[in-house]
Structures are given as C-alpha cells and as structure tokens.
Design a protein around this motif. Structure first.
Motif, PDB file in Angstrom:
ATOM      1  N   GLY A 158       3.403  52.757   0.496  1.00 22.32           N
ATOM      2  CA  GLY A 158       3.494  53.599   1.685  1.00 22.32           C
ATOM      3  C   GLY A 158       2.803  52.966   2.876  1.00 22.32           C
ATOM      4  O   GLY A 158       3.312  52.999   4.000  1.00 22.32           O
ATOM      5  N   ARG A 159       1.648  52.366   2.651  1.00 26.93           N
ATOM      6  CA  ARG A 159       0.922  51.739   3.749  1.00 26.93           C
ATOM      7  C   ARG A 159       1.642  50.496   4.257  1.00 26.93           C
ATOM      8  O   ARG A 159       1.679  50.243   5.471  1.00 26.93           O
ATOM      9  N   LEU A 160       2.202  49.713   3.335  1.00 25.42           N
ATOM     10  CA  LEU A 160       2.893  48.502   3.768  1.00 25.42           C
ATOM     11  C   LEU A 160       4.167  48.830   4.543  1.00 25.42           C
ATOM     12  O   LEU A 160       4.429  48.248   5.599  1.00 25.42           O
ATOM     13  N   VAL A 161       4.971  49.763   4.027  1.00 23.88           N
ATOM     14  CA  VAL A 161       6.155  50.180   4.784  1.00 23.88           C
ATOM     15  C   VAL A 161       5.722  50.861   6.069  1.00 23.88           C
ATOM     16  O   VAL A 161       6.398  50.760   7.101  1.00 23.88           O
ATOM     17  N   GLY A 162       4.563  51.525   6.039  1.00 25.02           N
ATOM     18  CA  GLY A 162       4.050  52.173   7.241  1.00 25.02           C
ATOM     19  C   GLY A 162       3.740  51.206   8.366  1.00 25.02           C
ATOM     20  O   GLY A 162       3.724  51.604   9.544  1.00 25.02           O
ATOM     21  N   ILE A 163       3.474  49.931   8.039  1.00 30.38           N
ATOM     22  CA  ILE A 163       3.250  48.943   9.092  1.00 30.38           C
ATOM     23  C   ILE A 163       4.479  48.817   9.973  1.00 30.38           C
ATOM     24  O   ILE A 163       4.387  48.587  11.183  1.00 30.38           O
ATOM     25  N   TYR A 164       5.663  48.992   9.364  1.00 32.13           N
ATOM     26  CA  TYR A 164       6.904  48.982  10.140  1.00 32.13           C
ATOM     27  C   TYR A 164       6.871  50.064  11.211  1.00 32.13           C
ATOM     28  O   TYR A 164       7.185  49.811  12.376  1.00 32.13           O
ATOM     29  N   ASP A 165       6.463  51.263  10.838  1.00 34.98           N
ATOM     30  CA  ASP A 165       6.400  52.332  11.831  1.00 34.98           C
ATOM     31  C   ASP A 165       5.258  52.118  12.811  1.00 34.98           C
ATOM     32  O   ASP A 165       5.374  52.449  13.988  1.00 34.98           O
ATOM     33  N   LEU A 166       4.151  51.547  12.343  1.00 36.81           N
ATOM     34  CA  LEU A 166       3.049  51.244  13.259  1.00 36.81           C
ATOM     35  C   LEU A 166       3.506  50.273  14.337  1.00 36.81           C
ATOM     36  O   LEU A 166       3.150  50.427  15.523  1.00 36.81           O
ATOM     37  N   GLY A 167       4.310  49.269  13.942  1.00 38.93           N
ATOM     38  CA  GLY A 167       4.848  48.347  14.939  1.00 38.93           C
ATOM     39  C   GLY A 167       5.690  49.075  15.973  1.00 38.93           C
ATOM     40  O   GLY A 167       5.639  48.767  17.172  1.00 38.93           O
ATOM     41  N   TRP A 168       6.467  50.051  15.510  1.00 35.58           N
ATOM     42  CA  TRP A 168       7.289  50.861  16.413  1.00 35.58           C
ATOM     43  C   TRP A 168       6.403  51.550  17.448  1.00 35.58           C
ATOM     44  O   TRP A 168       6.693  51.546  18.652  1.00 35.58           O
ATOM     45  N   GLN A 169       5.303  52.154  16.989  1.00 31.28           N
ATOM     46  CA  GLN A 169       4.439  52.909  17.899  1.00 31.28           C
ATOM     47  C   GLN A 169       3.633  52.002  18.819  1.00 31.28           C
ATOM     48  O   GLN A 169       3.428  52.324  19.990  1.00 31.28           O
ATOM     49  N   LEU A 170       3.167  50.871  18.297  1.00 31.29           N
ATOM     50  CA  LEU A 170       2.445  49.929  19.153  1.00 31.29           C
ATOM     51  C   LEU A 170       3.359  49.366  20.234  1.00 31.29           C
ATOM     52  O   LEU A 170       2.961  49.217  21.392  1.00 31.29           O
ATOM     53  N   GLY A 171       4.612  49.066  19.849  1.00 31.27           N
ATOM     54  CA  GLY A 171       5.575  48.608  20.850  1.00 31.27           C
ATOM     55  C   GLY A 171       5.807  49.661  21.911  1.00 31.27           C
ATOM     56  O   GLY A 171       5.904  49.357  23.108  1.00 31.27           O
TER      57      GLY A 171
END
Length: 537
Positions: A158-171
């Motif tokens: 969950g945390r690793l796939v969550g990095i994908y969404d974190l990238g979305w929010q940081l962008g």
C-alpha cells in the motif's frame, strides 16, 4: 504502532524492505508527477491575462471562451482515456518497463508540441499536444500502479503504490504554486504563460531517464512470459536475496502456483482476459468494482476543484490574488494528507475504513459549504473581506480536503493494483484507468455549465455522491491490506464482505505456521534436503 511497522502474511527477511523497491516506486511514479502537475497548472494558466491576450480571447463572447477553455482541458482527458486502453497491449507484449519508457516519450513530444503554440499559429497545435500528452499519461496511469504492485512485498504494498499517488499530489502542489509565482513576479507576456507549460518536461524527462537506466522489468511479468532466468535475476536483485533463500523459493512457488491456476481457469493468451471478462462472473464483478471506484472518486468533486479551482473559489466569494493563494494551500493540504495516508494510514488503518469515513466526512463538509453558498450567495454579493460565515466555509473546504486526501485520493489506485490475478491485471488496470479518465473528462467538460446552471446545487450534488460511495464500499469491497496477490481470489469469494479480511489472514497465518520452523532450518541444511524441498514446491 510505528509508521515503519509492517503487518506480514509470513515472516519476511529485513533485506526485502530495501532501498531498491522504494527507488523503483519513486522513479516510475514520475508518471504521476506529470498527471498531477497538469491537473493543477492548466486551469490557472489559461486564466492568465497573458494567455488570453496571446490567443485573442477578447474576440469571443463568454460562452465561446468557456467552450475553448473546456476543450483545452478535456482533450487531455480524452487522450488519456485511449492511452489507458492502449497500455494493455504495450504492457502485455513489451512489458512494464518498456511500456513506461514509451509513455515518457509520447508525453515529452506532446508537451513540446504544446510549447509551439502561439497567437499566430492558433490553438490547433495546442489541442494536438494536449491529446498526445494525454495518451502518455493515460498509459502511465495504467502501467505504473501495476508495476509497483507486482514488485512490492505485501506488507508495504500500500505504501509503495501510494508513492504513485503522492507523486500526483506533489505535482499538483508544484503546479499551483508555479502559477502563483509567474503571475505574481513576471510581467504580463509570453514568458508568463509558457513557463508553466515548459515545466511539464521535467517529470517526463526524469521518467525517461529512470526507465532507460535504473528500473528492472517486473519479475511477475517475466515469469508469465516464460523468461524464468531473467525473472529470477530481477526478483533476487529487487529482494536483495539469493535464489537459494527460502523467502525467494516460497515467492516463486506462489507465483508459479498462481500462474498455473490462472492458466487452468482463464488462459495465458492476449485475448484470454477478454474472454474471461465476458464469461466469468467473478472476473466481471471485480472489473465492475475496480472501474466503479473511479466513478466514486470523481463523485467527490475533486477534479472539478483541480481543474476549475478559480471558479470554485469564486463561487465562495474568494477572488483576486487570494484565490490563487487559496488554491496553493489546497495543494499543500492534499499533499500533506497524502503523506499521512502513505506512511501510516493505508497499510495500518486499511482500505475500507479510509474510503467509508472519507466519504462520510467529506459529504458533511460539502453540505455545509453548499448551505453557505445558498444563504450568502457570495458570488453575487462580493465584499473586500470575508466575514465569519465565509471563514467557516473555507474551514470546511479544507476539512473536506483533509477527508478526501487520505481516502479517495489514492486508495482506488491501490485497490485496483492488487485485486486482480496476474493474467488479467493489466487489462483490469487499463479498464480502471480508462474509467478514471472517462469520468474526469465528463467532469472537466461540464463543470463550468454545472456552476452556471446549478450554483450551490453543485456542492449538494457531490455531497450526495460521497455518502453513496461509503455505502457502496461497506457492502461490496473487502479489506485487502497485507493480503498476498495470490490470495485475492479467496478474499473476494469470502462472505460477508466485512469479515472476509479477518478470515483470510487467519487462514494464511495457520498455513504458514505449520512448516515455518522446518523452512527456517532449511537455509542451514545441506544440499540434499534443499533439493527435496525444491522438488516438492
């Protein structure tokens, strides 16, 4: 419980939680940086006077201007819809790594073409670049979560796939503040609006470099293609363990068993998942659930805010530079909530509770905001400063953001990346990502018309959908945290849904406790017992 605590389905060597799995997730999540940045910058950039002057907006009436703005925004989603579908054959025939490489190339070309647009050439080249960039991010939205999920240890998936969404929010956060920076510091002119467009090339360049030099192919994809030697090399490199380690042997045995089971039930060919989707009720049901999650995600109203934050804040009586500042704060809160979701909530609280309570809490906030807009009508009664009611509305808007960010923001991606068999995972992710972009296209295309005709009713509309989403999750979606990918079939067969996770985890624990002592001793055994074990698995 520490944010670094892991809940394991079986004892796992610490080497498995190494820097390589995090590096691979971070590099491939540059694809989501591209998506997040666009969702934040485009709506504000095309509102700049310099952009409107460049493309002669003053020659059109308000209705025509709204149509052009909607076209610029939604053509990107239209391209992404088809890109998500095209990613399935790319992922199947070329693999995850080269599919992501093509994603970076296509997006980079699209972003470069957009930068060639100006007043003399007109908006046609802008439209074409938007569609091309959309094709790139659409395929990236399919392949990235699959790739990360396939290489992740279950306890931190969950945390690793969550990095994908974190990238979305940081962008997104970067996009909001870059627009504020260029509008506040640069004089009105060509540079003011072209710089936000040029920044798109940074994340696509990082993804291109990463796919070319740093990432390895998914071991599960290599096993599914019969490239076992490469698969073992890739798996051992990612896990930092030798082939002879018990953990690797168990993981390979689980992958082999899952592939054999899928071959017997579905088949391994390109068209087999389509046949299964059309004939297997269990597969069809999971495809429906996965795609529906993105309908409910758009039902939160977040993409209306992302792409038309200027319009949303104006409806609440916030105008001028304060409008841009509030948009920037919105991006910061989303990123902060996503970090909390990534590091603590997703793998500890779980998927179901986050979605249920996120829907309930966000709905309450939107009902309050809608009531404020209905009673005060701030768009028609503009004032130089906000009164107490206006401050309250802003508070509940940001509270809504805090409910949304650690729930419906990234959790649908995690669920879709882990709930399908390996042989159908790529097709399922393609359909789920296409669903996302379809609903995002609809929202981005019609949000201006919704605010023009519904007014405060827009908030009530999305509030109703959010409460309905919680009901949907409670009755239909089981908890998936820490469940191995190979056990998802059993999870979705277990009823009732709200008790499925506990029963599956108990079965896994009982199954792994029986042979564990012998398996641990096996690493210290001589060759003969080891060969017998390999033969047995």
């Amino acid at each position: 419980m520490s944010i670094f605590t892991v809940i394991e389905d079986r004892p796992t060597p610490q080497q498995v939680y190494n820097w390589r799995v995090w590096m691979l997730a971070i590099v491939t999540s540059c694809a989501s940086l591209m998506i997040g940045y666009d969702s934040a910058f485009i709506g504000q950039t095309i509102e700049l006077d310099s952009f409107r002057s460049e493309f002669h907006f003053d020659q059109w009436d308000e209705a025509e201007q709204n149509r052009v703005i909607a076209n610029i925004i939604c053509l990107y989603q239209a391209g992404a819809f088809f890109g998500a579908l095209l990613a399935y054959p790319m992922g199947y025939f070329l693999g995850r790594r080269w599919g992501l490489w093509i994603t970076a190339i296509v997006f980079t070309f699209g972003a470069g073409i957009m930068m060639g647009a100006n007043g003399e050439r007109g908006l046609a080249i802008m439209y074409f670049g938007r569609v091309l960039a959309g094709l790139g991010v659409g395929s990236g939205s399919n392949l990235t979560p699959i790739y990360i999920s396939e290489l992740s240890p279950p306890a931190i998936r969950g945390r690793l796939v969550g990095i994908y969404d974190l990238g979305w929010q940081l962008g997104g956060m970067v996009g909001f503040w870059i627009n504020f920076g260029v509008s506040d510091t640069l004089p009105e002119g060509y540079k003011q609006w072209i710089i936000p467009f040029a920044v798109q090339l940074i994340p696509s360049g990082l993804l291109l470099i990463g796919c070319s030099f740093f990432i390895r192919e998914s071991p599960r994809w290599l096993f599914s293609r019969g490239r076992r030697e490469e698969a073992m090399q890739s798996l051992c490199w990612i896990r930092q363990l030798p082939e002879s380690d018990v953990y690797i042997m168990e993981e390979v045995a689980a992958i082999n068993g899952a592939l054999e089971d899928q071959n017997a039930k579905i088949g391994m060919g390109f068209w087999k998942p389509f046949q299964a989707a059309g004939t297997n009720p269990a597969v069809m049901w999971r495809l429906f659930i996965g795609s529906s999650l993105f309908f409910w995600q758009n039902g939160t109203g977040v993409n209306a805010i992302n792409y038309y934050n200027h319009t949303v804040f104006k409806s609440m009586g916030i105008t001028g530079s304060l409008n841009q500042i509030m948009s920037g704060i919105f991006g910061v809160i989303k990123s902060t909530g996503t970090i909390a979701w990534l590091w603590f909530l997703i793998d500890h609280v779980g998927r179901r509770p986050l979605l249920i309570w996120g829907g309930v809490g966000g709905s309450v906030c939107l009902w309050i905001i809608g009531a404020y807009v209905k009673i005060k009508n701030p768009a028609e009664n503009e004032t130089s400063e906000l009164d107490g009611a206006g401050i309250m509305a802003i508070f509940f808007f940001y509270l809504y953001t805090l409910f949304y960010s650690p729930s419906w923001n990234g959790t649908p991606w995690v669920l879709n990346s882990e709930m399908f068999d390996a042989n159908i995972r790529s097709l399922a992710q393609a359909l789920a990502a296409a669903s996302l972009w379809l609903w995002t296209f609809i929202v981005s295309r019609f949000t201006p018309q919704m605010f023009a005709t519904m007014g405060y009713g827009v908030y009530f509309f999305f509030a109703s959908l959010m409460i309905a989403s919680s009901i949907f999750v409670f009755f239909l979606i089981p908890e998936t945290k820490s469940v191995p990918l190979e056990a998802m079939d059993s999870l979705f067969k277990t009823k009732p849904v709200w008790r499925a996770h506990g029963r599956i985890m108990q079965e896994l624990q009982e199954a792994n406790e029986r042979p564990r002592v012998d398996l641990q001793e096996l690493n210290e055994c001589d060759d003969k017992p080891r060969e017998e074990f390999v033969e047995r698995v």
